[in-house]
Each structure stands twice: as C-alpha cells, then as structure tokens.
Design a protein around this motif. Sequence first.
Motif, PDB file in Angstrom:
ATOM      1  N   HIS C  39      11.351   6.718   4.318  1.00 44.92           N
ATOM      2  CA  HIS C  39      10.182   6.212   3.102  1.00 44.92           C
ATOM      3  C   HIS C  39       9.421   7.015   2.190  1.00 44.92           C
ATOM      4  O   HIS C  39       9.520   7.026   1.192  1.00 44.92           O
ATOM      5  CB  HIS C  39       9.566   5.371   4.092  1.00 44.92           C
ATOM      6  N   ILE C  90      -0.328   9.838  10.570  1.00 42.19           N
ATOM      7  CA  ILE C  90       2.008   9.749  10.449  1.00 42.19           C
ATOM      8  C   ILE C  90       1.785   8.027   9.566  1.00 42.19           C
ATOM      9  O   ILE C  90       2.475   7.697   8.474  1.00 42.19           O
ATOM     10  CB  ILE C  90       2.809   9.635  11.270  1.00 42.19           C
ATOM     11  N   GLY C  91       1.151   7.603  10.516  1.00 42.05           N
ATOM     12  CA  GLY C  91       1.115   6.024   9.905  1.00 42.05           C
ATOM     13  C   GLY C  91       0.304   5.792   8.558  1.00 42.05           C
ATOM     14  O   GLY C  91       0.448   4.803   7.609  1.00 42.05           O
ATOM     15  N   LEU C  92      -0.905   6.208   7.993  1.00 41.30           N
ATOM     16  CA  LEU C  92      -1.589   7.243   6.958  1.00 41.30           C
ATOM     17  C   LEU C  92      -0.876   7.125   5.925  1.00 41.30           C
ATOM     18  O   LEU C  92      -0.826   6.528   4.768  1.00 41.30           O
ATOM     19  CB  LEU C  92      -2.005   7.463   7.470  1.00 41.30           C
ATOM     20  N   PHE C  94       2.845   7.912   4.805  1.00 43.08           N
ATOM     21  CA  PHE C  94       4.023   7.541   4.237  1.00 43.08           C
ATOM     22  C   PHE C  94       3.788   6.037   3.679  1.00 43.08           C
ATOM     23  O   PHE C  94       4.521   6.062   2.784  1.00 43.08           O
ATOM     24  CB  PHE C  94       5.228   7.297   5.440  1.00 43.08           C
ATOM     25  N   PRO C  95       2.885   4.902   3.995  1.00 48.10           N
ATOM     26  CA  PRO C  95       3.154   3.707   2.682  1.00 48.10           C
ATOM     27  C   PRO C  95       2.394   4.428   1.853  1.00 48.10           C
ATOM     28  O   PRO C  95       2.424   3.924   0.974  1.00 48.10           O
ATOM     29  CB  PRO C  95       2.192   3.229   4.233  1.00 48.10           C
ATOM     30  N   ALA C  96       1.235   5.237   2.414  1.00 48.90           N
ATOM     31  CA  ALA C  96       0.514   5.681   0.831  1.00 48.90           C
ATOM     32  C   ALA C  96       1.880   6.117  -0.057  1.00 48.90           C
ATOM     33  O   ALA C  96       1.899   5.845  -1.415  1.00 48.90           O
ATOM     34  CB  ALA C  96      -0.462   6.590   0.891  1.00 48.90           C
ATOM     35  N   PHE C  98       5.349   5.595   0.307  1.00 48.45           N
ATOM     36  CA  PHE C  98       5.925   5.370  -0.728  1.00 48.45           C
ATOM     37  C   PHE C  98       5.221   3.828  -1.786  1.00 48.45           C
ATOM     38  O   PHE C  98       5.920   3.257  -2.329  1.00 48.45           O
ATOM     39  CB  PHE C  98       5.959   3.941   0.719  1.00 48.45           C
ATOM     40  N   SER C  99       4.052   3.843  -1.268  1.00 49.25           N
ATOM     41  CA  SER C  99       3.241   2.414  -2.525  1.00 49.25           C
ATOM     42  C   SER C  99       2.961   2.607  -3.951  1.00 49.25           C
ATOM     43  O   SER C  99       3.860   2.041  -4.567  1.00 49.25           O
ATOM     44  CB  SER C  99       2.228   2.011  -2.105  1.00 49.25           C
ATOM     45  N   ILE C 100       2.959   4.490  -3.759  1.00 45.88           N
ATOM     46  CA  ILE C 100       3.254   4.387  -5.483  1.00 45.88           C
ATOM     47  C   ILE C 100       4.735   4.884  -5.459  1.00 45.88           C
ATOM     48  O   ILE C 100       4.694   4.595  -6.921  1.00 45.88           O
ATOM     49  CB  ILE C 100       2.557   6.406  -5.013  1.00 45.88           C
TER      50      ILE C 100
END
Lengths: 373, 254, 371
Positions: C39, C90-92, C94-96, C98-100
């Motif tokens: 992601h 890890i959970g912090l 990749f979402p950041a 991916f959001s970008i």
Amino acid sequence: MDFFSDYTLRVVALGSGVLGAAAGALGSFAYLRRQSLVGDALSHAALPGIALVFLLTGSKAPLPIMIGAALAGWVATLAVRLVVRRSRVPYDSALGMALAVFFGFGLVLLTQIQKRPDAAQAGLESFLFGQAASLLREDVIVMSVLGTACLILLGLLWKEFKLLSFDSEFGDSLGRPMRRLDGIFTLLLVVAVVIGLRTVGVVLMSAMVVAPAAAARQLTNRLAPMVGLAAAIGVFSGVTGAVLSSMVPRLPTGPTIVLVLSTIVVLSLIFAPGRGLLWRWIKLGRLQPAAALDPVLMHLFALAQQHPNEPDHGHGVGVLRTMSPVGADVEQALEDLLNRGLVHGVGDELWAPTPIGRREAERAIKAQTEVSS
Amino acid sequence: MAIDDTPAMEVEDLTVAYSDQPVLWDIDLTVPAGDKMAIVGPNGAGKSTLIKAAMGLVPSVAGEVRVFGRPFAKGNGEIAYVPQRSSLEWDFPTDVLDVVTMGTYGSLGWFRRPGNVERDRARAALEEVTMGAFERRPIAQLSGGQQQRVLLARALVQEAPILMLDEPFQGVDAPTEQAIVAVLDRLSDEGKTVIVVHHDLQTVPEYFDSVLLLNVRAIESGPVTEVFTEDNLRLTFGGRVGVLAQLAATVNEG
Amino acid sequence: MTPELEILAIAVVTAVAAALPGTYLVLRRTAMVSDAISHAILPGIVVAFFLTRDLNSPLLLLAAALTGVLTVVLIEALIRTRLVPEDASIGLVFPALFSIGVILISKGASDVHLDTDAVLLGELAFAPFHRLTVGGADLGPAALWSMGVILVVNAVLILLAWKELKLATVDAGLAALLGFQPLIIHYGLMTMVSVTAVGAFDAVGSILVVALMIAPPATAYLLAERLGPMIGLAAIIAGAGAVLGWAGALALDVSIAGSIATASGLLFAVAFLLAPRRGLVAQAQRRSGQRLDFGVRMLLVHLLHHEETPEAAEECREAGLHRHLGWRESWTRRVVGKAENRALISRRGELVLPTDQGRRLADDAVVGFSE
C-alpha cells in the motif's frame, strides 16, 4: 448551496467523529494488547460480508450491511485464532492471510454483483475506498447508535478489559472468564471497524484504530486518560478531516482524516513531556533511549566491573543467558548492541562493552537511581 | 497448637503435557497448612507449569488438586498467584496502586468498580511490602525489585490462605529480597501457606521449611532438613538424561 | 497465445515471483510488512507518474521500490524510538503514505487512468492489452515480461544469498555473531518485496500481492521441514493457486485476482486440514492413537510410583484406579486392558501391578531433563 454543503458537512463530520471516538477508545486496548493490525485485517475481511448481504438480500441499507461486515470480520478472527492454535503458522501470517484471502473472496463476489443489470455495486464500493461524502443521515444514525453502544459496553467492562490487556493470566487465576472477555472485546473492535468503513475505507481503517492510541500513549501514563485522549483525538481528527476536505476541492475525506491523525502522532512523539524525542534529546543528548532498557549491556557492564584492570576481558553468551530471564533473546540483544556500537567481540565468542557502552551503562545507572529513590 | 491437620494443598497424580512433550508427570504433593515450601529443579523441569496447572491456568491431562480437603476451584479466593515478572508487559499505562487494586477484582462482580474500600486494602498491602510511597508511580518506571513487590502486594490484597509465587527472587536486589522474605515469614506466622518456585539453591534451607525437588517427576518432597540432601539434588539436577520419546499430547483423555 | 493463456502465464509468473520473498517474510514473522509495503508504495508510483506521464515507464518501478524501502526505514525508525511497539509502527506508517498517494492522485491525476480502483484492485483481464513492443515487434504482454524479469532476479538473488538469508532468517543473533550483516539482508529482502509488489500492482493489485506472498509459503510451511523444500513447495503451490484461480475466474466470470487469492486461501485450508503430520486430521489421529499409549505409560508410572509405598493397596487397586488418575471408568478399563494385552501389568487379587517389562517401560519413559 451553502445550506446543502453545510448539511452534508454536518453529517460527515458527525459520522467521522463517532467513528473516531469508538475506534480510538477500542483501539487503545488493541494497541496495548499488541493487536494493532487486527483493525487492518478486520476491515479487509469485512468485504465478503458486505457483498454477501447485498447478494442475498438486495439491501444496501447501513444496518444489514454493517451486520454482514461484522459477521465476516468475526469469522476472520475465529479463523486466525484457529490457525494459530492448531499449527505452527505464526500470528502475523495468519492475520495477513485472513486479510488478503477474505478480501480476495470479497472481490470475487463484487465482480459477480457487477454483472447484474442494475449496476448495483457502485454503492458497495464506497466501502472499499471510503466515500464519506456519500454518507447519509441514515448511515450516521446507525453509526452513532452502534458507536455509542460500543463505548457504553467498554465503560461497563472497563476493569475486565484492563485486566485482559495487562495480565490475562492473573485474571484467570481470579476466576474471571478471560476467554469470553477476549471474545467480547474482539466483537466490539469488529463493530468499531465496521462503523468506519464507509467513512475512511478499508485501507485507512488501520490508522483509525492505531494512531489515536499511539498518540495518546505518549501523552499520559494512565489508562483512563489514555483511552479518553485517544477518543478525543479520534473525534478531533474525524471532524477536522471532514471540514478540511470540504473546504479544499478534490481532497478526499478519508485520507485527510488519516493525515491529520498522523500529524498528531508525530507531534506527540516529538513533544510529549517526559517521554518524547525532544525531551530525550535535551535530557540525554540523543534520540536513542537510555541503555537502562538493555539488561544485557548492564550484565556485561557488571561483569566487566569485576575485572577493572582488563577492559577487554570478555564473557560468553552462556554467562549472559544465566543472568537473564528464561527465554530472553540474548543473541538478539547482543546483535542490537553490536550495531549500536555499545559492545564488541573480544575473542572466541566473548563479549565486552566498548568505552561508549561503558559510558552508557554508567549513565543508565545514574538515571535509574534517580528514578527509584 | 494447630488442631486441624488438613493440608493446605494436596496434589495427586498431576500430569501435564504440551504437544508431544510431557512436562509434568504424576506429581504427588502434600503441602501442610502454614508451610513455606520451595519448588526447585533445573530449567524445563516444569516448575512454573506445576504452579499454573495446580491453579487451573493450564490444562492438565490427569490428576487432581485439593485445597483444604475440597477440590480446588478458581475464583474462590483460595490461592493468590504471583507470576514471573518477565511475563508481563510493564510499559502499560497504569500506576502501582492500580495494579495492586486489580487483586480485588475477584471479589467485585461484573459491573462494579473498585471503590475506596478496595483501594484502602491495596494501600495496606503496599505498606506491607514497603512500597507505600510509590502509589502513584507509573509502573513503567519501576525497577525490577519494585515490580516484584508490586506483584506480591497484588497477591496479598486477596487475603488468600495460600500464595503461589513464581521465581520472586529472580533478578531483584538484596534489599528487595529481604523484604519479600520478611513478608513470607510473616504470612507463615499467620498460618498462611506459601509455595515458591525458587531458583537459588543456596538460600533454600534458610528461607523455607520444606522443599519439592522437581524434574518432570517429583523426585522427593518434605521438610528441608530431611529432603534437601546432596544425593537428592544430584538426582534432580544431574541425573540420568533421558529423551521422552514420541509421547503424544492429550489435553484430556477420550 | 490467446489472451486467456497470456493471463494465465502472467498469473503464474506473478505468483511464483511473490512466493519467493514471501517465504522469508513468513519465516521472519514479518508477513504484515507485505501489506504495508504494497500500500505504501502508492505515493512513489504517483510521483513518478507525474514526472513521466507514462504508466509504463520503468521510473515507476524504481520510485516504488525506493518508497518501499523508505517505508521499512520509517517503520524501523519508529520502532527504534522504543515509544511505539512493532505492530503499531507498521499500522501507523503505511496508511499515512497511502493517504498521501490517494490525495496526490485526487488532486493531480483525476483526469488520467491512475485511479484508486486500479491501484488497489488491479485487473488481470486488461493485462494482455499492454503489449511490449520493441522495434515494432509485438513481444507479448508487458506484464509478462516485467514479472518474468522480476521472477528471475528474485530467484537469482535468493540463490546467491542462500546461506546468508537462511542464517539471518533462522538465527539473526548467530548471523550477527558470525559477521554477516543481517541489516543488508533485511533491506535487500524489503527491496525485493517492494519491487515485486510494484511489478504486480498493475496486473493484480496490492491485495493479491499480499495473498501471494503469504498464503503459498504458509501452506508450504505446513508441509516442509527444511528451507529449500519449503521455498520450492511455495513456488509450486503459488503456481497451482494461480492456475486454479484463473480457471475459476474464467468459469464464473469474476475477478481473476480475487479468484486467485481465494484459491490460494483454499489451498492453505486444505493443507491445514490434511497435511501429513501437521494437519488437523493427522493431529487428531495421532492423538487418539497415542492417547491409549500415553495412558498406558501414565498408568505404569503411577503404579511404579506407588508400588512400594504404604498406600499401594489403595493406589493400585484396580477398582479405584480411575479415581486416582482422574479418568473416566470406561477409559481406565480400556487402558488397563491394553496394558494387560501388552503384558505390561499383571493382576494380583484386587491389585494391578507392573510386570518387569512394564517397570522398565515406565522407568525409561520419564527421566526428566538435564541442562
């Protein structure tokens, strides 16, 4: 136009806020139990549930969809538990498989739905990518009810969840039904995740569960404030993200919320009083934590103290293992310390602290005695 | 003085096996009331498992545990447990008083919160282990010895007649060790029974009344003066090395 | 080749290419990193796309690979602060990232074909339409070539670093002690994961990459005892999953990627149940067969134990055995019967006693561990 966007914004903001609170609060416990990635897995695993509900009932109403999503997520957690208990497959692999396989199956169902003449799956896809703008009042009502129910249950079972997260075995020794509590907690987490799918989408749900908790943990040393803070951070990010994305054209809501959250996390990591990186830099002169956290270095240092005239007198892994708790990964610690330049090998599988390592150890001892007096 | 001779705990034929490996075999043990007993044996001998199995925290394949003559049931407040320090995640956001108060959860129902009564009991327990001043200290900031005393206080607050401790002296400083020994002595004087998994052979005769020598089987148990002999120790620690070949795990027989 | 067969070829090649690094991820207990990387590389791809305006540019591959490594670097930096546990780190991250990526797409590319659907889900069905043309000659689907190259590179790298990878995976501490650089291995592996994920993105999407990196190796883990066979099996199972999924998708006319993921999951389920030795069925069989055996040994040890003691009369009395052992009466009778059959016990009046043979068995059975 103003009224319309106002209304939509209100709806989206409310939904995001509820989601933030529930995910933040429950995520705190998941964070403490080292189950942070369960949120990610649950949100992916929910997809087949959503698709099946539509296939079987033709309904896209929020409540049945959320129930379907929750059921699928629940089944996924059962599958993970089963695999971990009954085979050598490690937990993270089981989690990843549940995530990907369930989601893949959901995709299969989605494309099956796609073939129907009524182009029905357009609404369903909003679960994948989070189209907060498509939230309706109806959705938000369901979300709020479910979210509030989760929070109430969390409050009622507060001490049970605290026990579950800190020392489940002790809870067992008190005769509390820890396995059942684990199941209840998972269920609540599933519901919290499911609530958020429409708003932020599958991929970003992980952040909603982890980030508020991670930030809150830096800011407080007690559980109730941490959970409260996490919920508050969740609400704040949800609402701010919704507002921002409504003000800036072509800025999708979900990712905006996540970026707000991430910023808060980074800020709290740096500026947390007494614990953050800035504080550490000022107090200790660098960003690495004090070596007090490394017992192997301390053991080596203690051993070295017994040979004050031979700084390079080394000691073997066996001795270190005896001095460490059963099951401690001494080799891993040594490798870590080696990489950080705090120990070095001094001969045939013998180890000693480097001068830097000795200084670190002394510093750590000083820090310790300050704390415990 | 003591009229009632019922032993505090009786273990009979207790057997525990994990997948393909028996860990405890046919353990018989009688612990007299008011006794201070040490459990010693080499690594992997099943010492921790014995405690956990006796308390029903791990499943056993066979055997029975009786407490004061009655079959043991969790949650009756008969046994208080002090686990190994290292088995816990100490970076948890809570303070010392809160951890000790957790010991009262057994007496509270599902939805009741611990109140002043419970917290006062916790404070009293903390005083007993001389940690009264540390009430508000976050547990992440505790030293090893302090952690151990907190766990002990958590058990004390349950006011159970029997305490089982798993390696309480592992990695603690001398003052803490003395403090814990003092508490155990006091408990024994009050007629409570204390069973301790102990790793330091040298202090067994000094701290304990009786001892169980364990190496998957119960080698010998009884008063320290009788049982703690060189022969027995050799049997326990350096005896024949055997490999337990292909023994299946059964959680419970068919 | 027909488009269907080309799709099959791409699917199989992708599956095998993913299974190779995936095996190490599973063994190193870092499987979720594949989810994170697949992601998190989105912003890298998007930026490269903005620069080249060409979906097929190799720059995309490079950018994504770099972003993948960056992801891992960030995760590890976070872990090293000791402020956040590993799974949360890890959970912090990749979402950041991916959001970008999603925001970049939304703001800068909403007029072009790079949309989140394709990024997340991919669609193998379209892959044959991207041809690789060199000098006007059609060499086949581009995806087949790129994944093929990735497959070969992965295989070669693994072969070259075989010893180091094995050591670093099985015993990181020992590897460090012996002077191997586990860090290089670690980042090398992560780069491999990133490149594979990127290569597979277009065709199968990020989720399938995760499925392919984890499920076939996990299945192989249940079937193999050593690393070499495990990787080989993982590759074969990955290919099998691809074939099955492809066939199913064609038959049912559904998402090919989803079908392959599902098929891989089903293969795992089958192994979970039926693997010889490690499968549930085998476990149950072993348990029931050896329950009796175990029971006999327990009986013998019990009898041996109490034989010479004053309680012998009570402990060895047949009628009371079930109570002492905590067993059901019927079970006790079966065990006693079996023991008698094997001449391990003899009866003396009401008592049951071990024979010499039985005594020897009991003695051997339990001797305990030494250091």
